[in-house]
Scaffold this active site. Structure first.
Site, short mmCIF file in Angstrom:
data_model
loop_
_atom_site.label_atom_id
_atom_site.label_comp_id
_atom_site.label_asym_id
_atom_site.label_seq_id
_atom_site.Cartn_x
_atom_site.Cartn_y
_atom_site.Cartn_z
N ARG A 167 139.13 104.20 65.55
CA ARG A 167 138.79 103.61 64.24
C ARG A 167 139.72 102.47 63.84
NH1 ARG A 167 138.01 109.00 63.12
NH2 ARG A 167 135.82 109.57 63.22
N LYS A 198 137.15 87.33 62.76
CA LYS A 198 135.81 87.67 63.26
C LYS A 198 135.96 88.10 64.71
CE LYS A 198 132.66 84.77 60.56
NZ LYS A 198 131.65 83.70 60.64
N GLU A 245 136.31 71.19 67.61
CA GLU A 245 136.60 71.99 66.41
C GLU A 245 137.69 71.32 65.58
OE1 GLU A 245 134.79 74.53 65.53
OE2 GLU A 245 134.04 75.54 67.34
N LYS A 265 142.04 76.52 58.23
CA LYS A 265 141.25 77.75 58.44
C LYS A 265 141.82 78.89 57.59
CE LYS A 265 138.47 80.57 61.28
NZ LYS A 265 137.87 80.87 62.56
N GLU A 290 132.68 85.37 54.45
CA GLU A 290 131.64 84.35 54.41
C GLU A 290 130.55 84.62 53.39
OE1 GLU A 290 130.68 82.78 58.30
OE2 GLU A 290 128.91 81.76 57.50
N ARG A 311 133.43 79.90 53.27
CA ARG A 311 133.69 79.98 54.72
C ARG A 311 132.56 79.32 55.51
NH1 ARG A 311 136.53 84.90 58.22
NH2 ARG A 311 136.33 83.86 60.22
N ASN A 362 130.94 76.09 59.51
CA ASN A 362 129.76 75.97 60.38
C ASN A 362 129.19 74.56 60.44
OD1 ASN A 362 129.78 78.70 61.01
ND2 ASN A 362 128.62 79.22 59.17
N HIS A 377 127.13 73.41 63.36
CA HIS A 377 126.89 74.59 64.19
C HIS A 377 125.43 75.04 64.22
CE1 HIS A 377 131.15 74.72 64.64
NE2 HIS A 377 131.16 75.89 65.24
N HIS A 388 124.49 75.72 67.77
CA HIS A 388 124.10 77.05 68.25
C HIS A 388 122.69 77.02 68.84
CE1 HIS A 388 127.16 79.33 65.52
NE2 HIS A 388 127.68 79.05 66.70
N HIS A 402 130.60 75.48 74.06
CA HIS A 402 130.39 75.53 72.62
C HIS A 402 130.84 74.21 71.95
CE1 HIS A 402 130.24 77.06 68.56
NE2 HIS A 402 131.51 76.74 68.39
N1 LIG Z 1 135.96 84.74 66.35
C1 LIG Z 1 135.72 83.52 65.93
O1 LIG Z 1 135.92 83.17 64.77
C2 LIG Z 1 135.22 82.53 66.93
C3 LIG Z 1 135.22 81.16 66.61
C4 LIG Z 1 134.80 80.26 67.57
C5 LIG Z 1 134.40 80.72 68.83
N2 LIG Z 1 134.41 82.04 69.10
C6 LIG Z 1 134.03 82.55 70.42
O2 LIG Z 1 134.95 82.05 71.36
C7 LIG Z 1 134.32 82.01 72.65
C8 LIG Z 1 134.67 80.73 73.34
O3 LIG Z 1 136.06 80.67 73.49
P1 LIG Z 1 136.78 79.64 74.46
O4 LIG Z 1 136.17 78.31 74.30
O5 LIG Z 1 138.24 79.80 74.25
O6 LIG Z 1 136.29 80.13 75.90
P2 LIG Z 1 136.88 81.17 76.99
O7 LIG Z 1 137.65 82.24 76.37
O8 LIG Z 1 135.73 81.54 77.85
O9 LIG Z 1 137.87 80.23 77.84
C9 LIG Z 1 137.33 79.15 78.53
C10 LIG Z 1 137.70 79.17 80.03
O10 LIG Z 1 139.07 78.77 80.16
C11 LIG Z 1 139.82 79.78 80.87
N3 LIG Z 1 141.17 79.72 80.28
C12 LIG Z 1 141.54 80.15 79.07
N4 LIG Z 1 142.79 79.79 78.82
C13 LIG Z 1 143.25 79.13 79.91
C14 LIG Z 1 144.49 78.51 80.23
N5 LIG Z 1 145.48 78.45 79.36
N6 LIG Z 1 144.59 77.94 81.45
C15 LIG Z 1 143.55 77.96 82.33
N7 LIG Z 1 142.36 78.51 82.07
C16 LIG Z 1 142.21 79.08 80.86
C17 LIG Z 1 139.05 81.05 80.66
O11 LIG Z 1 139.29 81.97 81.68
C18 LIG Z 1 137.61 80.55 80.68
O12 LIG Z 1 137.18 80.38 81.99
C19 LIG Z 1 132.83 82.20 72.40
O13 LIG Z 1 132.45 83.48 72.82
C20 LIG Z 1 132.69 82.07 70.89
O14 LIG Z 1 131.65 82.87 70.37
C21 LIG Z 1 134.82 82.95 68.18
ZN LIG Z 2 132.62 76.61 66.58
#
Ligand SMILES: NC(=O)c1ccc[n+]([C@@H]2O[C@H](COP(=O)([O-])OP(=O)(O)OC[C@H]3O[C@@H](n4cnc5c(N)ncnc54)[C@H](O)[C@@H]3O)[C@@H](O)[C@H]2O)c1
Ligand SMILES: [Zn+2]
Length: 368
Positions: free
Chosen positions: A125, A147, A189, A231, A241, A245, A249, A252, A256, A269
């Site tokens: 939990r 999130k 971003e 942020k 949100e 918040r 977006n 987005h 999306h 993304h």
């Molecule tokens: N929680 C939130 O508020 C929020 C906001 C925006 C996006 N997201 C989520 O984030 C995700 C995308 O995240 P991302 O863009 O970081 O992608 P990711 O986590 O897939 O990383 C991108 C790629 O880079 C590699 N990588 C990461 N760090 C590295 C480093 N320092 N050196 C070498 N390789 C590295 C990873 O293994 C992967 O292959 C999506 O699932 C999205 O929905 C969440």
């Molecule tokens: Zn985004």
């Protein structure tokens, strides 16, 4: 001398936490966790790519600080955000006998952060967790704000929670190994924060973009800290949100939609929301008073960052995009709600946009 550590506080009452931004933080992970006064047992959740580079220094640092860490490695990529991986993480935590005072470290990009955060939110939990983001996107966006969640076949992020970390450590050195395409995606971003909240930041990005593209630590540290401040400010006012918040977006809705119709394969993304933000800027020029000059500045900055700004849709893709957008956001009477800019640095949310207007801006190729 190493640049100073920048600290940004996320103000959420007794769940407030710090974001620390500096080079060399992963080797100090153990000492940073020790200050949080959590239990001795912990688990690092990371992916194969990040694990190869950073699992060892993170693990050793925890050992040196007297912790008993376990290492859980999931496959790299969006598909890792699955309930199947949640289950296998739970099993690993249970076999390492993590209990209520134990904690989780999310070491990786947004994928690992969302997955490990969700595991932390639900195991027993809820146990504490620390975010150690390693992508530019995760430094400025996904690791901050609480999130967390995973994907279903039916769509992205359909299962999740609001669950805040105890600490976020943005190690600027980790960005050095990030593939160039991933780095540019993170810039999308960063530019967004300028458009939605801070005209000075936007102007600074126009000036300092070359330094960022060269990944200069000082410029990166300053800009990342400013984005985290924005942020934190937004999330501090509207954690779940219900209003403000939503400005995060910007770009987005279309973004999306593009990700969904390409089955999350063609665009990263950041690339999808680059196209989405340029389209939203054009809509803003038509509907909410953004000047043509500012709309052009926005498109130009994304282009200079090496990001796509237009999309060519064939006759079959167009209705699919609209269907996907309607699934993504609330729709009323055929109108999709958008965040639109009044000027650079100031946006309004909940703006109804007729689908015909969206058709129009997507049909124009340049931005004039
Ligand atoms: N929680 C939130 O508020 C929020 C906001 C925006 C996006 N997201 C989520 O984030 C995700 C995308 O995240 P991302 O863009 O970081 O992608 P990711 O986590 O897939 O990383 C991108 C790629 O880079 C590699 N990588 C990461 N760090 C590295 C480093 N320092 N050196 C070498 N390789 C590295 C990873 O293994 C992967 O292959 C999506 O699932 C999205 O929905 C969440
Ligand atoms: Zn985004």
């Amino acid at each position: 001398m190493l640049p100073a550590v920048r600290t940004v506080r996320v103000p959420l009452g007794n769940r407030s936490y710090d974001i620390k931004i500096a080079p060399g933080l992963i080797p100090k992970l153990g000492a940073e966790c020790a200050r949080l006064k959590l239990g001795q047992r912990c688990a690092i959740i990371t992916d194969t790519n990040v694990g190869r580079e950073y699992a060892k220094p993170a693990y050793n640092s925890l050992l040196r600080a007297g912790f008993d860490p376990s290492l859980v490695i999931v496959p790299a990529g969006e598909t890792a955000k699955s309930l199947k991986n949640v289950q296998s993480c739970f099993d690993r935590l249970a076999s390492h006998r993590l209990e209520r005072k134990s904690f989780i470290i999310a070491l990786g990009g947004g994928v690992v952060g969302d997955l490990a955060g969700f595991v932390a939110a639900t195991y027993l939990r809820g146990i504490p967790f620390v975010q150690v983001p390693t992508t530019l996107l995760a430094h400025v966006d996904s690791s901050v704000g609480g999130k967390v969640g995973v994907n279903l076949k039916a769509g992205k992020n359909l299962v999740g929670a609001f669950y805040q970390p105890k600490l976020v450590l943005c190690d600027l050195d980790a960005l050095k190994t990030l593939p160039p395409r991933e780095f540019r995606a993170g810039l999308a971003e960063i530019i967004k924060y300028g458009i939605i909240y801070d005209a000075d930041l936007f102007a600074r990005l126009e000036r300092d973009l070359p330094k960022l593209l060269r990944r200069e630590t000082k410029a990166l540290g300053e800009i990342i800290a400013r984005c985290c401040e924005i942020k934190a400010d937004v999330v501090g006012q509207d954690e779940t949100e219900s209003g403000l918040r939503a400005i995060l977006n910007f770009g987005h809705t279309i973004g999306h939609g593009l990700e969904a119709i390409s089955s999350y394969g063609k665009y990263l993304h950041g690339e999808a929301i680059s196209i989405g933000q340029v389209a939203a800027a054009k809509l803003s020029h038509e509907l909410s008073g953004l000047s043509e000059k500012d709309s052009t500045r926005i498109a130009d900055l994304f282009k200079r960052a090496g990001l796509p700004t237009t999309v060519k849709l064939n006759a079959g893709q167009r209705p699919k995009l609209f269907a996907a957008m309607k699934l993504d956001k609330k729709v009323s009477d055929g109108e999709i709600k958008f965040v639109l800019a009044k000027r650079i640095g100031k946006v309004v949310w909940g703006q109804r946009v007729p689908t015909a207007e969206i058709e129009k801006v997507l049909a124009t190729d340049g931005h004039r």
